[in-house]
Enzyme design. Structure first.
Site, mmCIF file in Angstrom:
data_model
loop_
_atom_site.group_PDB
_atom_site.id
_atom_site.type_symbol
_atom_site.label_atom_id
_atom_site.label_comp_id
_atom_site.label_asym_id
_atom_site.label_seq_id
_atom_site.Cartn_x
_atom_site.Cartn_y
_atom_site.Cartn_z
ATOM 1 N N THR A 74 50.943 -24.401 29.728
ATOM 2 C CA THR A 74 51.023 -24.035 31.150
ATOM 3 C C THR A 74 52.362 -24.546 31.684
ATOM 4 O OG1 THR A 74 49.836 -26.092 31.639
ATOM 5 C CG2 THR A 74 48.527 -24.085 31.624
ATOM 6 N N PRO A 75 53.465 -23.927 31.225
ATOM 7 C CA PRO A 75 54.790 -24.425 31.624
ATOM 8 C C PRO A 75 55.046 -24.203 33.116
ATOM 9 C CG PRO A 75 54.983 -22.314 30.499
ATOM 10 C CD PRO A 75 53.542 -22.686 30.433
ATOM 11 N N CYS A 258 55.090 -33.187 29.737
ATOM 12 C CA CYS A 258 53.983 -33.308 30.692
ATOM 13 C C CYS A 258 54.353 -33.851 32.059
ATOM 14 C CB CYS A 258 52.895 -34.190 30.098
ATOM 15 S SG CYS A 258 52.364 -33.601 28.499
HETATM 16 C C1 UGA Z 1 51.753 -38.574 28.648
HETATM 17 C C2 UGA Z 1 50.605 -39.509 29.063
HETATM 18 O O1 UGA Z 1 50.931 -40.866 28.728
HETATM 19 C C3 UGA Z 1 49.314 -39.124 28.360
HETATM 20 O O2 UGA Z 1 48.230 -39.912 28.842
HETATM 21 C C4 UGA Z 1 49.028 -37.636 28.647
HETATM 22 O O3 UGA Z 1 47.855 -37.210 27.972
HETATM 23 C C5 UGA Z 1 50.204 -36.800 28.175
HETATM 24 O O4 UGA Z 1 51.384 -37.217 28.873
HETATM 25 C C6 UGA Z 1 49.907 -35.358 28.452
HETATM 26 O O5 UGA Z 1 49.702 -35.005 29.627
HETATM 27 O O6 UGA Z 1 49.772 -34.582 27.496
HETATM 28 P P1 UGA Z 1 53.385 -38.446 26.543
HETATM 29 O O7 UGA Z 1 54.207 -37.574 27.452
HETATM 30 O O8 UGA Z 1 53.050 -37.950 25.185
HETATM 31 O O9 UGA Z 1 51.985 -38.785 27.267
HETATM 32 O O10 UGA Z 1 54.135 -39.842 26.347
HETATM 33 P P2 UGA Z 1 54.267 -41.198 27.193
HETATM 34 O O11 UGA Z 1 53.971 -42.325 26.299
HETATM 35 O O12 UGA Z 1 53.505 -41.140 28.459
HETATM 36 O O13 UGA Z 1 55.824 -41.247 27.503
HETATM 37 C C7 UGA Z 1 56.418 -40.318 28.426
HETATM 38 C C8 UGA Z 1 57.849 -40.729 28.716
HETATM 39 O O14 UGA Z 1 57.884 -41.928 29.489
HETATM 40 C C9 UGA Z 1 58.688 -41.039 27.465
HETATM 41 O O15 UGA Z 1 59.964 -40.448 27.628
HETATM 42 C C10 UGA Z 1 58.772 -42.544 27.436
HETATM 43 O O16 UGA Z 1 59.923 -43.023 26.791
HETATM 44 C C11 UGA Z 1 58.799 -42.849 28.924
HETATM 45 N N1 UGA Z 1 58.375 -44.233 29.252
HETATM 46 C C12 UGA Z 1 57.121 -44.646 28.956
HETATM 47 C C13 UGA Z 1 59.263 -45.078 29.897
HETATM 48 O O17 UGA Z 1 60.407 -44.694 30.196
HETATM 49 N N2 UGA Z 1 58.867 -46.348 30.204
HETATM 50 C C14 UGA Z 1 57.613 -46.808 29.925
HETATM 51 O O18 UGA Z 1 57.303 -47.977 30.253
HETATM 52 C C15 UGA Z 1 56.720 -45.930 29.280
#
Ligand code: UGA
Length: 430
Positions: A74-75, A258
């Protein structure tokens, strides 16, 4: 679906897709599965051919299924009303139409894709109007796994959320899905709600997670002005048990398919309902993220007096986070684009993202006439050992383990991962 198949051997799970190459890869060698995710190949190895199947025979799979999970993308819409903000529902709608046309027996349809609130209503409308008179029950079961830790997140989840209608048939459908998850998840972690709470909880969870990152990233800018250390700040803030330590790591910005999409979707929804202040509050989370990515690249450009012509910059890390080969919305793309615009010559290395994906990400960013000149300034390395250490500066952009113990003595390194003990944009040991 692979984890459901693993944990429920008596249930047949068939994953279908229009993309024949994708399906062939899922049926192919375990080391070349289309998604790199730690632990996934072991799960596929155990369940594939037993009760987990991958196929392009969409109609026959719909016909045989009792429960259908819709997991199409769902972009953010690129044209029409809500362009740049709202979720594009065309794949959901065409999927619902196919189910409506093909289904000859009652089905439970589960929304797995992240969708705007009240999408279930739209799916039901399509199924009921275009179907063959069979009964459809729609459930919302958003996914909370994060890439890179997906298998663990699924096996040992914080919660499973299932939204359904309060009617008898709605509650019966909810129970059927609860029974699947109950194979391995404790009952108190399986939360049942109405459909709309479930749909909105998913958007709100992602918005709250991203908001923490933008909050800490906004403070990293202030730290750099005042001499405070953002890592020390994160630690001190996170030790308050009411705040907690997670998602407080300053970075070059969040990426992934996401967060941005879901927040923009939330902003659009708020605007749709006339909640301008609420919309603006959440929009700021995305704006700070853009600010942070831009600020990081600008820092490098400023270091060289505003012009990078001929400067050799190493980009280490392209994936939006470690342990994934996914580079969708990766901050590395924006940083590389800005450095290229300023004249830089780039060496790019990521342990998991292929050269094709990196070039595809860059192609997407630029108009065709500039592509060849740009590509002539990019070298993508297939191994860290090929890195030419004579670079003028390196930008560390993904927290890959492989980068943690690199010796960059006497070299200029801009760290966007927020993992070094010194301040956010630590400039080399030299
Ligand atoms: C995110 C959510 O964490 C999941 O719970 C959700 O299911 C998913 O989106 C989704 O909707 O499918 P994801 O995008 O796979 O998961 O990865 P994250 O671990 O959330 O990281 C997202 C971004 O935030 C990355 O670029 C990461 O480097 C960054 N980040 C994360 C930070 O810059 N600082 C932090 O402290 C944590």
């Amino acid at each position: 679906m692979a984890v459901i198949a693993l944990k429920c051997p008596e249930i047949n799970v068939t994953v279908v897709d229009l993309n024949a190459d994708r399906i062939a890869a899922w049926n192919g060698p375990l080391e070349n599965l289309p998604i790199y995710e730690p632990g996934l190949s072991a799960v596929v190895m155990e369940a594939r051919g037993r009760n987990l199947f991958f196929s392009t025979e969409i109609n026959s799979a719909i016909d045989k299924a009792e429960m259908i999970f819709m997991a199409v993308n769902t972009p953010t819409k690129t044209e029409g009303e809500g362009a740049g903000m709202a979720a594009d529902m065309k794949y959901i709608e065409s999927c619902a139409k196919t189910i409506a046309e093909v289904a000859k027996t009652d089905k439970i349809v589960v929304e797995k894709s992240t969708v705007p609130i009240r999408t279930a209503e739209r799916i039901k409308e399509i199924l009921d109007h275009e179907g063959n008179g069979v009964h459809f029950e729609i459930l919302s079961n958003p996914e909370f796994l994060a890439e890179g830790t997906a298998i663990n997140d699924l096996l040992d989840t914080d919660r499973v959320l299932i939204g359904g209608d309060s009617t008898t048939s709605g509650q019966k459908a909810v129970q059927e899905l609860v029974d699947i998850y109950a194979h391995w998840i404790a009952p108190e972690k399986i939360l049942t709600t109405n459909v709309w709470s479930s749909e909105l909880s998913k958007l709100a969870s992602n918005a709250m997670l991203a908001q923490r990152i933008s909050s800490i990233n906004s403070l990293s800018a202030l730290c750099e002005k005042t001499g405070a250390d953002i890592n020390e700040l994160s630690k001190a803030i996170g030790m308050d048990h009411r705040i907690g330590p997670h998602f407080l790591k300053a970075s070059v910005g969040f990426g992934g398919s996401c967060f941005q999409k879901d927040i923009l979707n939330l902003v659009y929804l708020c605007r749709h309902y006339g909640l301008e202040e609420v919309a603006e509050y959440w929009h700021q989370v995305v704006k700070i993220n853009d600010y942070q990515k831009n600020r990081f690249a600008q820092k490098i450009i400023d270091h060289f007096g505003g012009d990078l012509t001929g400067k050799k910059i190493a980009i280490l890390g392209w994936a939006f986070k470690a342990n994934t080969n996914d580079s969708r919305e990766s901050p590395a793309i924006d940083v590389a684009a800005k450095l290229l615009r300023a004249g830089a010559v780039l060496q790019i290395y990521d342990p998991m993202v292929s050269k094709e994906s990196i070039f595809r990400d860059i192609d997407f960013y630029w108009e065709a006439s500039k592509i060849n000149e740009l590509k002539s300034r990019i070298t993508v390395l297939d191994s860290m050992s090929k890195l030419d250490f004579s670079f003028d500066a390196a930008a560390l952009l993904t927290e890959w383990q492989e980068f943690k113990n690199l010796d960059f003595s006497n070299q200029l390194v801009f760290d966007g991962r927020g993992i070094l003990s010194s301040s956010f944009y630590s400039i080399g040991k030299g």
